[in-house]
Design a protein around this motif. Structure first.
Motif, PDB file in Angstrom:
ATOM      1  N   LEU A  11       0.845  -1.190   0.000  1.00 10.60           N
ATOM      2  CA  LEU A  11       0.000   0.000   0.000  1.00 10.60           C
ATOM      3  C   LEU A  11       0.883   1.243   0.000  1.00 10.60           C
ATOM      4  CD1 LEU A  11      -2.781   1.363   0.334  1.00 10.60           C
ATOM      5  CD2 LEU A  11      -2.478   1.125   2.806  1.00 10.60           C
ATOM      6  N   VAL A  12       0.600   2.159  -0.909  1.00 17.90           N
ATOM      7  CA  VAL A  12       1.392   3.378  -1.014  1.00 17.90           C
ATOM      8  C   VAL A  12       0.445   4.532  -1.317  1.00 17.90           C
ATOM      9  CG1 VAL A  12       1.871   2.998  -3.466  1.00 17.90           C
ATOM     10  CG2 VAL A  12       3.419   4.420  -2.108  1.00 17.90           C
ATOM     11  N   GLN A  13       0.808   5.696  -0.865  1.00 17.47           N
ATOM     12  CA  GLN A  13      -0.019   6.866  -1.119  1.00 17.47           C
ATOM     13  C   GLN A  13       0.202   7.388  -2.533  1.00 17.47           C
ATOM     14  OE1 GLN A  13       0.806   9.722   2.008  1.00 17.47           O
ATOM     15  NE2 GLN A  13      -0.847   8.914   3.279  1.00 17.47           N
ATOM     16  N   SER A  14      -0.805   8.058  -3.037  1.00 20.51           N
ATOM     17  CA  SER A  14      -0.686   8.680  -4.355  1.00 20.51           C
ATOM     18  C   SER A  14       0.528   9.601  -4.390  1.00 20.51           C
ATOM     19  CB  SER A  14      -1.958   9.465  -4.652  1.00 20.51           C
ATOM     20  OG  SER A  14      -1.890  10.062  -5.922  1.00 20.51           O
ATOM     21  N   MET A  83       8.409   1.990  -9.738  1.00 13.95           N
ATOM     22  CA  MET A  83       7.208   2.769 -10.032  1.00 13.95           C
ATOM     23  C   MET A  83       7.233   4.053  -9.215  1.00 13.95           C
ATOM     24  SD  MET A  83       4.455  -0.383 -10.035  1.00 13.95           S
ATOM     25  CE  MET A  83       4.842  -0.851  -8.360  1.00 13.95           C
ATOM     26  N   ASN A  84       7.251   5.173  -9.907  1.00 11.08           N
ATOM     27  CA  ASN A  84       7.257   6.483  -9.259  1.00 11.08           C
ATOM     28  C   ASN A  84       5.973   7.233  -9.590  1.00 11.08           C
ATOM     29  OD1 ASN A  84       9.917   6.011  -8.321  1.00 11.08           O
ATOM     30  ND2 ASN A  84      10.770   6.784 -10.236  1.00 11.08           N
ATOM     31  N   SER A  85       5.732   8.279  -8.836  1.00 11.91           N
ATOM     32  CA  SER A  85       4.545   9.129  -9.063  1.00 11.91           C
ATOM     33  C   SER A  85       3.289   8.280  -9.223  1.00 11.91           C
ATOM     34  CB  SER A  85       4.769   9.993 -10.309  1.00 11.91           C
ATOM     35  OG  SER A  85       5.915  10.798 -10.164  1.00 11.91           O
ATOM     36  N   LEU A  86       3.118   7.360  -8.332  1.00 16.75           N
ATOM     37  CA  LEU A  86       2.010   6.421  -8.442  1.00 16.75           C
ATOM     38  C   LEU A  86       0.662   7.117  -8.313  1.00 16.75           C
ATOM     39  CD1 LEU A  86       3.579   3.453  -6.504  1.00 16.75           C
ATOM     40  CD2 LEU A  86       2.644   3.318  -8.811  1.00 16.75           C
ATOM     41  N   LYS A  87      -0.298   6.585  -9.045  1.00 17.91           N
ATOM     42  CA  LYS A  87      -1.653   7.125  -9.069  1.00 17.91           C
ATOM     43  C   LYS A  87      -2.635   6.038  -8.622  1.00 17.91           C
ATOM     44  CE  LYS A  87      -0.409   9.671 -13.275  1.00 17.91           C
ATOM     45  NZ  LYS A  87      -0.766   9.903 -14.708  1.00 17.91           N
ATOM     46  N   PRO A  88      -3.784   6.413  -8.137  1.00 14.49           N
ATOM     47  CA  PRO A  88      -4.776   5.395  -7.749  1.00 14.49           C
ATOM     48  C   PRO A  88      -5.101   4.434  -8.887  1.00 14.49           C
ATOM     49  CG  PRO A  88      -5.405   7.512  -6.853  1.00 14.49           C
ATOM     50  CD  PRO A  88      -4.210   7.763  -7.743  1.00 14.49           C
ATOM     51  N   GLU A  89      -5.049   4.903 -10.112  1.00 13.89           N
ATOM     52  CA  GLU A  89      -5.348   4.029 -11.251  1.00 13.89           C
ATOM     53  C   GLU A  89      -4.240   3.014 -11.524  1.00 13.89           C
ATOM     54  OE1 GLU A  89      -5.485   7.383 -11.190  1.00 13.89           O
ATOM     55  OE2 GLU A  89      -4.816   8.243 -13.121  1.00 13.89           O
ATOM     56  N   ASP A  90      -3.120   3.106 -10.829  1.00 14.53           N
ATOM     57  CA  ASP A  90      -2.075   2.090 -10.936  1.00 14.53           C
ATOM     58  C   ASP A  90      -2.367   0.891 -10.034  1.00 14.53           C
ATOM     59  OD1 ASP A  90       0.317   4.750 -11.051  1.00 14.53           O
ATOM     60  OD2 ASP A  90      -0.395   3.540 -12.743  1.00 14.53           O
ATOM     61  N   THR A  91      -3.400   0.988  -9.221  1.00 15.05           N
ATOM     62  CA  THR A  91      -3.769  -0.114  -8.345  1.00 15.05           C
ATOM     63  C   THR A  91      -4.115  -1.348  -9.169  1.00 15.05           C
ATOM     64  OG1 THR A  91      -4.568   1.328  -6.588  1.00 15.05           O
ATOM     65  CG2 THR A  91      -5.454  -0.909  -6.652  1.00 15.05           C
ATOM     66  N   GLY A 121       1.637 -13.068  -8.959  1.00 10.91           N
ATOM     67  CA  GLY A 121       1.459 -11.631  -8.929  1.00 10.91           C
ATOM     68  C   GLY A 121       1.667 -11.035  -7.551  1.00 10.91           C
ATOM     69  N   THR A 122       1.796  -9.719  -7.534  1.00  8.02           N
ATOM     70  CA  THR A 122       1.931  -8.985  -6.288  1.00  8.02           C
ATOM     71  C   THR A 122       1.008  -7.772  -6.357  1.00  8.02           C
ATOM     72  OG1 THR A 122       3.519  -7.991  -4.735  1.00  8.02           O
ATOM     73  CG2 THR A 122       3.936  -7.626  -7.080  1.00  8.02           C
ATOM     74  N   LEU A 123       0.259  -7.544  -5.298  1.00  6.80           N
ATOM     75  CA  LEU A 123      -0.759  -6.504  -5.300  1.00  6.80           C
ATOM     76  C   LEU A 123      -0.168  -5.154  -4.926  1.00  6.80           C
ATOM     77  CD1 LEU A 123      -3.731  -5.575  -5.424  1.00  6.80           C
ATOM     78  CD2 LEU A 123      -3.942  -6.272  -3.022  1.00  6.80           C
ATOM     79  N   VAL A 124      -0.432  -4.187  -5.769  1.00  3.98           N
ATOM     80  CA  VAL A 124      -0.053  -2.796  -5.508  1.00  3.98           C
ATOM     81  C   VAL A 124      -1.334  -1.998  -5.342  1.00  3.98           C
ATOM     82  CG1 VAL A 124       1.059  -0.736  -6.430  1.00  3.98           C
ATOM     83  CG2 VAL A 124       2.114  -2.996  -6.768  1.00  3.98           C
ATOM     84  N   THR A 125      -1.446  -1.336  -4.210  1.00  8.03           N
ATOM     85  CA  THR A 125      -2.618  -0.510  -3.934  1.00  8.03           C
ATOM     86  C   THR A 125      -2.161   0.919  -3.695  1.00  8.03           C
ATOM     87  OG1 THR A 125      -3.739  -2.392  -2.898  1.00  8.03           O
ATOM     88  CG2 THR A 125      -4.646  -0.201  -2.485  1.00  8.03           C
ATOM     89  N   VAL A 126      -2.712   1.839  -4.467  1.00 11.24           N
ATOM     90  CA  VAL A 126      -2.360   3.249  -4.346  1.00 11.24           C
ATOM     91  C   VAL A 126      -3.566   3.999  -3.804  1.00 11.24           C
ATOM     92  CG1 VAL A 126      -1.468   5.287  -5.521  1.00 11.24           C
ATOM     93  CG2 VAL A 126      -0.805   2.997  -6.308  1.00 11.24           C
ATOM     94  N   SER A 127      -3.391   4.578  -2.644  1.00 13.62           N
ATOM     95  CA  SER A 127      -4.494   5.308  -2.015  1.00 13.62           C
ATOM     96  C   SER A 127      -4.457   6.775  -2.430  1.00 13.62           C
ATOM     97  CB  SER A 127      -4.400   5.186  -0.500  1.00 13.62           C
ATOM     98  OG  SER A 127      -3.206   5.784  -0.032  1.00 13.62           O
ATOM     99  N   SER A 128      -5.633   7.360  -2.528  1.00 15.03           N
ATOM    100  CA  SER A 128      -5.720   8.772  -2.947  1.00 15.03           C
ATOM    101  C   SER A 128      -5.631   9.720  -1.758  1.00 15.03           C
ATOM    102  CB  SER A 128      -7.036   8.990  -3.691  1.00 15.03           C
ATOM    103  OG  SER A 128      -8.126   8.629  -2.873  1.00 15.03           O
TER     104      SER A 128
END
Length: 128
Positions: A11-14, A83-91, A121-128
């Motif tokens: 889990l990572v922030q936007s 992955m840099n500058s992650l966006k919620p749509e990268d989830t 696979g590995t789950l990436v979750t980007v919170s807004s």
């Protein structure tokens, strides 16, 4: 027996960064083009990046170009996706696979047709 294992998701922030890894056993990554894919809930699988067997060429989908970087450590038989500058749509769940028919990446897409040895696979979750 060939096995790909993805790791590093979380889990990572936007706006944040994360690096996911893909470790292979039973296959030398330096012999194949390696692709990174992702699949978000309810969406089709999307090819996002590719690195050639020689490491000389890479390809990025427009959706990640300029933000994601693919690299390979032949000594560790591992491919990375920074992955840099992650966006919620990268989830999404991120997967890697080997193109058993190509050593080079295509210039216009990451083609899954000949991709094999998919990991879980590995789950990436980007919170807004």
């Amino acid at each position: 027996q060939v096995q790909f294992v993805e790791s590093g998701g979380g889990l990572v922030q936007s706006g944040g960064s994360l690096t996911v890894s893909c470790a292979a056993s039973g296959l030398t990554m330096g012999d194949y083009a390696i692709g990174w894919f992702r699949q978000a809930p309810g969406k089709e699988r999307e090819g996002v990046a590719c690195i050639s067997a020689s490491d000389r060429t890479t390809y990025y989908a427009d959706s990640v170009k300029g933000r994601f970087t693919v690299s390979k450590d032949n000594a560790k038989n591992t491919v990375y996706l920074q992955m840099n500058s992650l966006k919620p749509e990268d989830t999404a769940v991120y997967f890697c696979a080997a193109d058993i028919m190509r050593r080079r990446c295509l210039s216009d897409r990451v083609d899954h047709t000949n991709m094999r040895y998919w990991g879980k696979g590995t789950l990436v979750t980007v919170s807004s």
